[in-house]
Motif scaffolding. Structure first.
Motif, PDB file in Angstrom:
ATOM      1  N   HIS A  72       8.361   2.133   6.343  1.00  0.00           N
ATOM      2  CA  HIS A  72       7.857   2.947   5.239  1.00  0.00           C
ATOM      3  C   HIS A  72       8.915   3.018   4.137  1.00  0.00           C
ATOM      4  CE1 HIS A  72       4.633   4.040   7.908  1.00  0.00           C
ATOM      5  NE2 HIS A  72       5.510   4.495   8.793  1.00  0.00           N
ATOM      6  N   LEU A  73       8.513   2.689   2.931  1.00  0.00           N
ATOM      7  CA  LEU A  73       9.384   2.803   1.766  1.00  0.00           C
ATOM      8  C   LEU A  73       9.101   4.152   1.125  1.00  0.00           C
ATOM      9  CD1 LEU A  73       8.669  -0.747   0.259  1.00  0.00           C
ATOM     10  CD2 LEU A  73      10.237  -0.135   2.117  1.00  0.00           C
ATOM     11  N   LEU A  74      10.093   5.014   1.094  1.00  0.00           N
ATOM     12  CA  LEU A  74       9.916   6.366   0.564  1.00  0.00           C
ATOM     13  C   LEU A  74      10.698   6.512  -0.740  1.00  0.00           C
ATOM     14  CD1 LEU A  74      10.469   8.424   3.854  1.00  0.00           C
ATOM     15  CD2 LEU A  74       8.357   7.354   3.021  1.00  0.00           C
ATOM     16  N   PHE A  75      10.055   7.117  -1.721  1.00  0.00           N
ATOM     17  CA  PHE A  75      10.694   7.371  -3.009  1.00  0.00           C
ATOM     18  C   PHE A  75      10.515   8.862  -3.301  1.00  0.00           C
ATOM     19  CE2 PHE A  75       9.250   3.005  -2.905  1.00  0.00           C
ATOM     20  CZ  PHE A  75      10.357   2.294  -3.338  1.00  0.00           C
ATOM     21  N   THR A  76      11.617   9.607  -3.234  1.00  0.00           N
ATOM     22  CA  THR A  76      11.551  11.056  -3.367  1.00  0.00           C
ATOM     23  C   THR A  76      11.863  11.489  -4.791  1.00  0.00           C
ATOM     24  OG1 THR A  76      13.859  11.364  -2.695  1.00  0.00           O
ATOM     25  CG2 THR A  76      12.188  11.317  -0.951  1.00  0.00           C
ATOM     26  N   ILE A  77      11.554  12.741  -5.112  1.00  0.00           N
ATOM     27  CA  ILE A  77      11.615  13.208  -6.504  1.00  0.00           C
ATOM     28  C   ILE A  77      12.396  14.498  -6.699  1.00  0.00           C
ATOM     29  CG2 ILE A  77       9.499  12.042  -7.235  1.00  0.00           C
ATOM     30  CD1 ILE A  77       8.013  14.717  -6.727  1.00  0.00           C
ATOM     31  N   ASP A  82       0.839  -1.196   0.000  1.00  0.00           N
ATOM     32  CA  ASP A  82       0.000   0.000   0.000  1.00  0.00           C
ATOM     33  C   ASP A  82       0.877   1.251   0.000  1.00  0.00           C
ATOM     34  OD1 ASP A  82      -2.340  -1.487   0.070  1.00  0.00           O
ATOM     35  OD2 ASP A  82      -2.392  -1.514   2.273  1.00  0.00           O
ATOM     36  N   PHE A  83       0.410   2.288  -0.695  1.00  0.00           N
ATOM     37  CA  PHE A  83       1.187   3.524  -0.747  1.00  0.00           C
ATOM     38  C   PHE A  83       0.288   4.707  -1.018  1.00  0.00           C
ATOM     39  CE2 PHE A  83       0.985   2.001  -5.077  1.00  0.00           C
ATOM     40  CZ  PHE A  83       0.803   3.146  -5.834  1.00  0.00           C
ATOM     41  N   GLU A  84       0.835   5.892  -0.764  1.00  0.00           N
ATOM     42  CA  GLU A  84       0.181   7.163  -1.061  1.00  0.00           C
ATOM     43  C   GLU A  84       1.174   8.060  -1.784  1.00  0.00           C
ATOM     44  OE1 GLU A  84      -2.594   8.141   2.701  1.00  0.00           O
ATOM     45  OE2 GLU A  84      -0.478   7.845   3.200  1.00  0.00           O
ATOM     46  N   LEU A  85       0.637   9.059  -2.488  1.00  0.00           N
ATOM     47  CA  LEU A  85       1.476  10.050  -3.168  1.00  0.00           C
ATOM     48  C   LEU A  85       1.283  11.420  -2.534  1.00  0.00           C
ATOM     49  CD1 LEU A  85       0.843   9.296  -6.962  1.00  0.00           C
ATOM     50  CD2 LEU A  85       2.588   8.308  -5.475  1.00  0.00           C
ATOM     51  N   THR A  86       2.369  12.174  -2.439  1.00  0.00           N
ATOM     52  CA  THR A  86       2.236  13.585  -2.092  1.00  0.00           C
ATOM     53  C   THR A  86       1.703  14.343  -3.306  1.00  0.00           C
ATOM     54  OG1 THR A  86       4.470  14.173  -2.806  1.00  0.00           O
ATOM     55  CG2 THR A  86       4.210  13.377  -0.539  1.00  0.00           C
ATOM     56  N   ARG A  87       1.427  15.611  -3.135  1.00  0.00           N
ATOM     57  CA  ARG A  87       0.884  16.397  -4.248  1.00  0.00           C
ATOM     58  C   ARG A  87       1.796  16.374  -5.471  1.00  0.00           C
ATOM     59  NH1 ARG A  87      -0.247  19.634   0.306  1.00  0.00           N
ATOM     60  NH2 ARG A  87      -2.493  19.914   0.677  1.00  0.00           N
ATOM     61  N   ARG A  94       5.005   7.354  -0.621  1.00  0.00           N
ATOM     62  CA  ARG A  94       5.124   6.909   0.771  1.00  0.00           C
ATOM     63  C   ARG A  94       4.380   5.593   0.908  1.00  0.00           C
ATOM     64  NH1 ARG A  94       3.539  11.386   5.001  1.00  0.00           N
ATOM     65  NH2 ARG A  94       1.429  10.904   4.334  1.00  0.00           N
ATOM     66  N   ALA A  95       5.137   4.504   0.925  1.00  0.00           N
ATOM     67  CA  ALA A  95       4.564   3.165   1.011  1.00  0.00           C
ATOM     68  C   ALA A  95       4.794   2.602   2.408  1.00  0.00           C
ATOM     69  CB  ALA A  95       5.192   2.253  -0.038  1.00  0.00           C
ATOM     70  N   THR A  96       4.014   1.576   2.767  1.00  0.00           N
ATOM     71  CA  THR A  96       4.129   0.989   4.096  1.00  0.00           C
ATOM     72  C   THR A  96       4.101  -0.530   4.024  1.00  0.00           C
ATOM     73  OG1 THR A  96       3.021   2.890   5.114  1.00  0.00           O
ATOM     74  CG2 THR A  96       3.128   0.858   6.412  1.00  0.00           C
ATOM     75  N   VAL A  97       5.127  -1.150   4.605  1.00  0.00           N
ATOM     76  CA  VAL A  97       5.104  -2.592   4.864  1.00  0.00           C
ATOM     77  C   VAL A  97       4.830  -2.720   6.359  1.00  0.00           C
ATOM     78  CG1 VAL A  97       6.381  -4.760   4.789  1.00  0.00           C
ATOM     79  CG2 VAL A  97       6.767  -3.015   3.028  1.00  0.00           C
TER      80      VAL A  97
END
Length: 395
Positions: A231-236, A60-65, A70-73
């Motif tokens: 939380h698995l975070l992938f930044t941009i 499961d994950f969410e996106l910032t604007r 921001r994903a969660t295990v």
């Protein structure tokens, strides 16, 4: 005071599993990531790719604007929880202006030398379509400029894009839709050698993203329940400084950044192990979290080393500068010629992936960190006294 808490002697529960690395998945995911242009500010496509891969893995994950992920295990406990972060954005360039002869002047996105831009094949993304070209020195032909091709300074003002279009005037370029502010993506041109080297632009940090996805896949497929939420975070926007400043959960107590290490004279990093960074240009990393990671490497036979990076910053810096009270650390795969023609080796990616999966399975570095504010009890300690000197033996 010289007492030591459990936080200083990393706890390695016997149930920690050093999971097999799926090399095929690691390499194929890396090559797919490299094939997606993603200079800072032009990352939507790579966000979609990673989001779809997380969905395939069942995370499961969410996106910032703006599109940070921001994903969660989930784990057995929610607090204190942790994050592992890797950035999706890469270096690139942007159209600065169009010259009277139809050549295109550019400025860099991120910090990299025009020396490594020379000769690069590129794509310019416009509002009306894409165009191909090559970044060349302003004085590119020895038949015309003789020795001046070797004496012109290395600077972004001294390179330009030669478009693969029928253009010879600025108005021609405008007519095909190219304008100031258009993004320029640099071709990665990846190559995987038979002896395990991977040569490409943008290994920073798409190799780190591939390792994080591979480690998460291994844990999920093994059915391992984590002790705490991860939380698995992938930044941009890491390459331009903002990185993990706006993607953290409020209750994250510790965060490990994944990025590249820099093999060079007077550096300890190599392309064949995982590097634990002790300090970068933003300051020292957390003592207890760093020692925990070193302990995991020692306990599980992961090839590793320590290093200090003087001219370097990562997602950890932006997270702390944004006001987050978290412990941070940095773990790295080795990259020769970082921000240029980069090269790593599968040995390093394997070691990094092993460390990520073990860290995700391990207890919190400091159990007291479940509280944002709390009493002195449970707060860890660092050794401040020298160990006792053995008595000298006399014959």
């Amino acid at each position: 005071m010289n007492s030591r808490t459990a936080a200083q002697t990393p706890r390695h529960a016997p149930e920690l599993n050093k999971l097999p690395v799926d090399r095929g998945y690691l390499i194929s995911t890396l090559l797919k990531l490299l094939a997606i242009p993603s200079p800072s500010g032009y990352t939507d496509s790579v966000v979609h790719f990673v989001g779809e891969e997380l969905q395939r893995l069942g995370v499961d994950f969410e996106l910032t604007r703006r599109g940070a992920i921001r994903a969660t295990v989930p784990g057995r406990k929610r607090k204190p929880n942790r994050a592992v972060v890797a950035h999706l954005d890469t270096l690139g360039a942007m159209v600065k202006h169009v010259k009277p002869d139809g050549r295109v002047s550019v400025v860099p996105i991120g910090t990299w030398s025009s020396r490594f831009a020379e000769g690069a094949r590129v794509t310019i993304f416009t509002d009306e379509g894409n165009h191909r070209g090559t970044i060349l020195p302003n004085k590119a032909s020895g038949h015309v400029y003789d020795k001046e091709i070797d004496t012109q300074p290395v600077a972004w003002d001294n390179v330009e894009i030669r478009l693969d279009e029928h253009v010879s005037r600025a108005v021609d370029v405008a007519e095909i839709g190219i304008g100031v502010g258009d993004f320029v993506a640099i071709d990665p041109q990846p190559e995987v050698t038979d002896n395990g080297f991977i040569v490409s632009r943008h290994l920073d940090n798409k190799a780190g993203v591939a390792c994080l996805l591979t480690a998460s896949k291994a844990i999920l497929e093994a059915g391992i329940e984590l002790p705490i939420d991860c939380h698995l975070l992938f930044t941009i926007f890491e390459e331009v400084g903002s990185g993990a400043s706006a993607v953290l959960h409020r209750d994250v107590a510790e965060m490990v950044s994944i990025d590249n290490a820099t093999p060079a004279p007077n550096q300890s990093s190599t392309e064949h192990n995982v590097t634990i960074a002790m300090k970068d240009s933003s300051g020292p990393f957390d003592y207890h979290l760093t020692r925990k990671l070193l302990g995991l490497c020692r306990s599980h036979g992961i090839p590793h080393g320590r290093d200090v990076f003087k001219f370097y910053r990562c997602d950890a810096a932006s997270a702390v500068e944004a006001g987050n009270d978290i412990r941070t650390a940095l773990i790295c795969f080795g990259v020769d010629a970082s921000h240029g023609w980069e090269r790593t080796h599968l040995d390093s990616l394997n070691a990094l992936t092993d460390l990520i999966s073990l860290y995700m399975q391990s207890p919190a570095a400091v159990e007291r960190d479940r509280m944002e504010l709390g009493p002195l009890k449970g707060f860890p300690d660092q050794p401040t006294e020298a160990p006792p000197v053995p008595e000298r033996q006399h014959d």
